[in-house]
Design an enzyme around this catalytic site. Sequence first.
Site, PDB file in Angstrom:
ATOM      1  N   GLU A   1      18.545 -16.649  -8.850  1.00  0.00           N
ATOM      2  CA  GLU A   1      17.791 -15.270  -9.364  1.00  0.00           C
ATOM      3  C   GLU A   1      17.612 -15.679 -10.368  1.00  0.00           C
ATOM      4  O   GLU A   1      16.648 -14.513 -10.617  1.00  0.00           O
ATOM      5  CB  GLU A   1      19.373 -14.197  -9.134  1.00  0.00           C
ATOM      6  CG  GLU A   1      18.616 -12.882  -9.729  1.00  0.00           C
ATOM      7  CD  GLU A   1      17.578 -12.359  -8.802  1.00  0.00           C
ATOM      8  OE1 GLU A   1      16.925 -12.441  -8.085  1.00  0.00           O
ATOM      9  OE2 GLU A   1      17.038 -11.094  -9.746  1.00  0.00           O
TER      10      GLU A   1
ATOM     11  N   GLU B   1       8.031 -14.091 -11.714  1.00  0.00           N
ATOM     12  CA  GLU B   1       7.880 -12.702 -11.346  1.00  0.00           C
ATOM     13  C   GLU B   1       7.221 -11.938 -12.224  1.00  0.00           C
ATOM     14  O   GLU B   1       6.360 -11.511 -12.113  1.00  0.00           O
ATOM     15  CB  GLU B   1       8.887 -11.577  -9.964  1.00  0.00           C
ATOM     16  CG  GLU B   1       9.608 -11.381 -10.352  1.00  0.00           C
ATOM     17  CD  GLU B   1      10.452 -10.655  -9.288  1.00  0.00           C
ATOM     18  OE1 GLU B   1      11.280 -10.035  -9.590  1.00  0.00           O
ATOM     19  OE2 GLU B   1       9.667  -9.681  -8.855  1.00  0.00           O
TER      20      GLU B   1
ATOM     21  N   CYS C   1       1.134  -0.951  -0.109  1.00  0.00           N
ATOM     22  CA  CYS C   1       0.328  -0.081  -0.165  1.00  0.00           C
ATOM     23  C   CYS C   1       0.876   1.325   0.166  1.00  0.00           C
ATOM     24  O   CYS C   1       1.929   1.351   0.105  1.00  0.00           O
ATOM     25  CB  CYS C   1      -1.134   0.134   1.220  1.00  0.00           C
ATOM     26  SG  CYS C   1      -1.668  -1.243   1.461  1.00  0.00           S
TER      27      CYS C   1
ATOM     28  N   LYS D   1       6.869  -3.906  -4.490  1.00  0.00           N
ATOM     29  CA  LYS D   1       7.909  -3.496  -4.111  1.00  0.00           C
ATOM     30  C   LYS D   1       8.159  -3.295  -3.397  1.00  0.00           C
ATOM     31  O   LYS D   1       9.709  -4.160  -2.737  1.00  0.00           O
ATOM     32  CB  LYS D   1       8.212  -2.323  -5.334  1.00  0.00           C
ATOM     33  CG  LYS D   1      10.121  -1.312  -5.249  1.00  0.00           C
ATOM     34  CD  LYS D   1      10.046  -1.961  -6.351  1.00  0.00           C
ATOM     35  CE  LYS D   1      11.853  -2.357  -6.191  1.00  0.00           C
ATOM     36  NZ  LYS D   1      12.405  -2.730  -6.792  1.00  0.00           N
TER      37      LYS D   1
ATOM     38  N   ARG E   1       4.828   0.469  -6.290  1.00  0.00           N
ATOM     39  CA  ARG E   1       4.920  -0.741  -5.016  1.00  0.00           C
ATOM     40  C   ARG E   1       4.125  -1.883  -5.197  1.00  0.00           C
ATOM     41  O   ARG E   1       4.141  -3.049  -4.595  1.00  0.00           O
ATOM     42  CB  ARG E   1       4.512   0.267  -3.991  1.00  0.00           C
ATOM     43  CG  ARG E   1       5.320   1.236  -3.476  1.00  0.00           C
ATOM     44  CD  ARG E   1       4.611   2.643  -2.902  1.00  0.00           C
ATOM     45  NE  ARG E   1       4.381   1.966  -1.293  1.00  0.00           N
ATOM     46  CZ  ARG E   1       4.906   1.985  -0.582  1.00  0.00           C
ATOM     47  NH1 ARG E   1       7.100   2.773  -0.359  1.00  0.00           N
ATOM     48  NH2 ARG E   1       5.180   1.283   0.618  1.00  0.00           N
TER      49      ARG E   1
ATOM     50  N   TRP F   1      -2.524  -2.961  -1.948  1.00  0.00           N
ATOM     51  CA  TRP F   1      -2.620  -4.188  -1.825  1.00  0.00           C
ATOM     52  C   TRP F   1      -2.551  -5.425  -0.591  1.00  0.00           C
ATOM     53  O   TRP F   1      -2.684  -4.905   0.095  1.00  0.00           O
ATOM     54  CB  TRP F   1      -0.724  -3.879  -1.876  1.00  0.00           C
ATOM     55  CG  TRP F   1       0.035  -5.299  -2.128  1.00  0.00           C
ATOM     56  CD1 TRP F   1       0.282  -6.073  -3.604  1.00  0.00           C
ATOM     57  CD2 TRP F   1       0.485  -5.937  -1.757  1.00  0.00           C
ATOM     58  NE1 TRP F   1       0.874  -6.860  -3.644  1.00  0.00           N
ATOM     59  CE2 TRP F   1       0.992  -7.307  -2.354  1.00  0.00           C
ATOM     60  CE3 TRP F   1       0.427  -6.696   0.225  1.00  0.00           C
ATOM     61  CZ2 TRP F   1       1.424  -8.683  -1.399  1.00  0.00           C
ATOM     62  CZ3 TRP F   1       0.480  -7.681   0.569  1.00  0.00           C
ATOM     63  CH2 TRP F   1       1.257  -8.700  -0.552  1.00  0.00           C
TER      64      TRP F   1
ATOM     65  N   LYS G   1      13.069 -14.064 -11.233  1.00  0.00           N
ATOM     66  CA  LYS G   1      12.984 -12.827 -12.107  1.00  0.00           C
ATOM     67  C   LYS G   1      11.903 -13.801 -13.384  1.00  0.00           C
ATOM     68  O   LYS G   1      10.968 -12.630 -13.639  1.00  0.00           O
ATOM     69  CB  LYS G   1      14.606 -12.449 -13.062  1.00  0.00           C
ATOM     70  CG  LYS G   1      14.822 -11.085 -13.414  1.00  0.00           C
ATOM     71  CD  LYS G   1      14.938 -10.504 -11.747  1.00  0.00           C
ATOM     72  CE  LYS G   1      13.949 -10.682 -10.823  1.00  0.00           C
ATOM     73  NZ  LYS G   1      15.000  -9.826  -9.947  1.00  0.00           N
TER      74      LYS G   1
ATOM     75  N   HIS H   1      17.733 -36.537  -9.118  1.00  0.00           N
ATOM     76  CA  HIS H   1      16.963 -36.454  -7.622  1.00  0.00           C
ATOM     77  C   HIS H   1      16.161 -36.667  -7.849  1.00  0.00           C
ATOM     78  O   HIS H   1      15.587 -36.498  -6.567  1.00  0.00           O
ATOM     79  CB  HIS H   1      18.927 -36.739  -6.609  1.00  0.00           C
ATOM     80  CG  HIS H   1      19.798 -37.230  -6.710  1.00  0.00           C
ATOM     81  ND1 HIS H   1      20.044 -38.049  -5.928  1.00  0.00           N
ATOM     82  CD2 HIS H   1      20.739 -36.191  -6.912  1.00  0.00           C
ATOM     83  CE1 HIS H   1      21.759 -38.370  -6.302  1.00  0.00           C
ATOM     84  NE2 HIS H   1      21.770 -37.157  -6.821  1.00  0.00           N
TER      85      HIS H   1
ATOM     86  N   ASN I   1      -1.642   1.896   5.983  1.00  0.00           N
ATOM     87  CA  ASN I   1      -0.379   0.749   5.118  1.00  0.00           C
ATOM     88  C   ASN I   1       0.062   0.010   6.907  1.00  0.00           C
ATOM     89  O   ASN I   1       0.554   0.683   7.516  1.00  0.00           O
ATOM     90  CB  ASN I   1       1.191   2.051   4.482  1.00  0.00           C
ATOM     91  CG  ASN I   1       1.755   0.748   3.912  1.00  0.00           C
ATOM     92  OD1 ASN I   1       1.685  -0.834   4.297  1.00  0.00           O
ATOM     93  ND2 ASN I   1       2.949   1.415   4.077  1.00  0.00           N
ATOM     94  N   GLY I   2      -0.299  -1.709   5.966  1.00  0.00           N
ATOM     95  CA  GLY I   2      -0.044  -2.033   7.674  1.00  0.00           C
ATOM     96  C   GLY I   2      -0.860  -3.436   7.299  1.00  0.00           C
ATOM     97  O   GLY I   2      -1.766  -3.503   6.357  1.00  0.00           O
TER      98      GLY I   2
HETATM   99  O1  M6R Z   1      13.873  -3.711  -1.020  1.00  0.00           O
HETATM  100  P1  M6R Z   1      13.922  -6.001  -0.424  1.00  0.00           P
HETATM  101  O2  M6R Z   1      15.471  -6.056  -0.728  1.00  0.00           O
HETATM  102  O3  M6R Z   1      14.505  -5.870   1.058  1.00  0.00           O
HETATM  103  O4  M6R Z   1      13.567  -6.447  -1.162  1.00  0.00           O
HETATM  104  C1  M6R Z   1      13.507  -7.723  -0.822  1.00  0.00           C
HETATM  105  C2  M6R Z   1      12.174  -8.965  -2.091  1.00  0.00           C
HETATM  106  O5  M6R Z   1      10.800  -8.001  -1.568  1.00  0.00           O
HETATM  107  C3  M6R Z   1      12.274  -8.278  -3.516  1.00  0.00           C
HETATM  108  O6  M6R Z   1      14.046  -9.011  -4.019  1.00  0.00           O
HETATM  109  C4  M6R Z   1      11.298  -8.728  -4.359  1.00  0.00           C
HETATM  110  O7  M6R Z   1      12.034 -10.313  -3.846  1.00  0.00           O
HETATM  111  C5  M6R Z   1      11.539  -8.347  -5.669  1.00  0.00           C
HETATM  112  N1  M6R Z   1      10.635  -8.477  -6.096  1.00  0.00           N
HETATM  113  C6  M6R Z   1      12.649  -9.104  -6.637  1.00  0.00           C
HETATM  114  O8  M6R Z   1      12.559  -9.083  -8.385  1.00  0.00           O
END
Ligand code: M6R
Length: 610
Positions: free
Chosen positions: A483, A490, A2, A605, A27, A74, A487, A506, A100-101
Site C-alpha cells: 500500500e 500514484e 467521467c 477516483k 474523480r 477521462w 501511494k 531472489h 460515462n462508460g
Molecule cells: O472505490 P474503490 O475502493 O473500489 O476503488 C478501488 C481503487 O480504484 C482505489 O483504491 C485506487 O487504487 C486508489 N486510487 C488508491 O489510492
Amino acid sequence: MCGIVGYIGDGQAQQILTNGLKKLEYRGYDSAGIAVYNGEEVQVCKSKGRIAVLEERLEHTPMEGSVGIGHTRWATHGRPSDENSHPHTDESGKFSVVHNGIIENYQELKQDLLDKGVIFTSETDTEVIVHLLADLYDGDIISTVQTAVSKMRGAYSLGVITEYEPDKLIAVRFASPLVIGLGERENFIGSDISAVLEYTRDFYILEDGEMAVITRSNVSLMKMDTNQAVQRDILRVDWDMVQTEKDGFETFMLKEIYEQPNAFRKTILNRIDSAGKNIVFEGLNLSAELIQDLDKIYIIGCGTAFHAGLVGKYVIEELTRIPVEVDVASEFRYRRPIITKKTLVIVVSQSGETADTLAALRESQRLGAKVLAITNAPGSSIARDADDVIATIAGPEIAVASTKAYSSQLIVFYLLGLYLAQVKDTILGDERKLMIEALCKLPEQAEAVLQRANDIQLYAESIKDRKSLFFMGRGIDYAVALEGSLKLKEISYIHSEAYAAGELKHGTLALIEEGTPVIALVTQTELYEKMVSNIKEVKARGAHVLGVTLEENIELHRVVDDVCLIPHTLPLFTPILSVLPLQLIAYYASRSLGNDVDKPRNLAKSVTVE
Ligand code: M6R
C-alpha cells in the site's frame, strides 16, 4: 472517471453545471464541457484540460439558459482533445449527449451511420449515440432514447437534451452510476451525490436499466425495456457540505489523512457492546450457521481496497483459522473461482461503484456465494447488490489517493475478524476483550503518529529526486508495504516496488545500489531478527534505509539510517499505525515535486469502466 451533471429549472444552468463539474473533479478527468439551451438553440463550450480552461472560455462567451448538461471526460476512446470532449452533438446541433462508460459495439453502430453518410468529428464511442438519436428521432425523445439504447451494448450512463423538446432532460443508467437531485422548480442529474449536494439533499438513485424523464417540476422514472413506471423512495442525504470542503487544509488528501483517527472512532462506534467484550453488527444477516460452516473466504477489491483485503486475510486467518484468498477483482471474475455454498465473498470498495468489483460480486452471487460488502458508500451499486453490508464511516473521500477509506477498511476487518472468532469461539473471551481494548486505543495512537509529520516531511523531501524506491516487510508488514508503494507511485510518480523482505535476494537485490532508498517495515516482533538480516543485505549493497518500527524497537536505529517510531499495539493492529507515515511520505514527496496531489495524472477516483 467521467462525470455527468445536468440541470433543468429556473436558475442559470452555466453556473450550476460548472459548479457541479468542479465537485466531480476528484474523480479524475482530462477535459470538460457544457451544453446549454438558450431558448432558441443548444450552445456548446468544451475544452481539453482543467475546468479553469473551460471557465476562461465561458468568460468570453457566457451562456444564458436554464437547461443544460455538463461533463468531465477521462479519456478511453480517443486522446484528450477539444473534439473528443463532451457534450457531443449531432450534425444539426439539435441533440446533445454526455456519457460515462463504454459503448462496446460502437464500431458496428458507427459503420451503419457512416454508411448513411453521417460525418463524425471525434474519435469517441459517445458520438455514435448522438448521431443515432438524430437518425432515429420520431418526434418523441423518450421513445427515441429507448430505441437508441436498445441498440447499444456496454456499461454506461447518459444525459440527453434536445432543441426539439427543451422542457426535458433525459437520464439513462446501465451499470454506471447516476443520481437525480430533486429541488423546488428545478431538478438535477449527477454522476454522484456530491455533484449537486450544494443545491439539494433529496435524491433518487437511478438503477440499472432505468431511465428518468426530468422536467422543471417533475421526475418520472421508468424501466428502459418495458416502459413500466418505477416508484422510488427519496434518499435524504445528511452529509454535511463542509465535509466536502478542505477545511483549512492545503489539499483534500492531507485533510483526509488527518481525519483518520475520527474515521476510526466512527467506524468502531456502536459496534462493541457496553461491556467491551463483544462485537455487534446491527442488521448483519450473516447467520451463525453459515459462519460455523464456512470453508473459505474470498476477499476481492482493486488497488488500495485489494491491499486492505491482504491485511484482512492475515486478520481473519489468525483469529478464525478460516482459509482466506485475496483476489484482484479484474482477475477473480475471469478465473472460474471455486465457490460453494460454504464460501463467503467479501468485496471491498470505497466508492461502491468500481466496475470490476461490482462484476466480481455479481459473478460470486451467480455461483451461489453470499456476498458481504465493505464500503464507504451505503447507497452505491455494490452496497445495494450485496447480501450484507458493513459500512466504513470515513465520510466522503475526495482525493484520488485513498487514505482514510483504506484505514477504515482495516478497522472493519478487525471488527469482522473478532466477530467471526466470537461466533466460532476461536479465541477466548478474555483475549477478545484485550484485543477490543487495543482496538479502541488506535484512534489516539494514530493521532500521536500524525503529530510527528515534520520528521516525515523531511524524509519525503530527501527522496523526491530518486528514480526508484523499495518498500519491504514480512507477514502483515508486507501487505502494508504494498500500500505504501502504491501511494507513492500514484501521487509522486516515483517508481517504487514492494517486496516480501525474504524475496529480495531472489532477484530484486540486483537493483539496489549506492543510495537507493529502502523503506523497511519492522513491526512484527516474531519476525524482527529476520527483518534485521534483510535490512543488512540491502545496506551491504549501499541502500539508504528508513525503518518503520514500534517504539520498543528503538535499537533498530543502529541498523538503519533513519527510523520512524510508531506506538506499541498488538501485532495484527500495526498496519493502522505504520501506514500513516507511508501516506505522509507519499504526500510530501508529491507536494515537493509540485504535483497536483488530489488529482494525480491519468487516474480517476471512481473506476466505473472495466
Ligand atoms: O472505490 P474503490 O475502493 O473500489 O476503488 C478501488 C481503487 O480504484 C482505489 O483504491 C485506487 O487504487 C486508489 N486510487 C488508491 O489510492
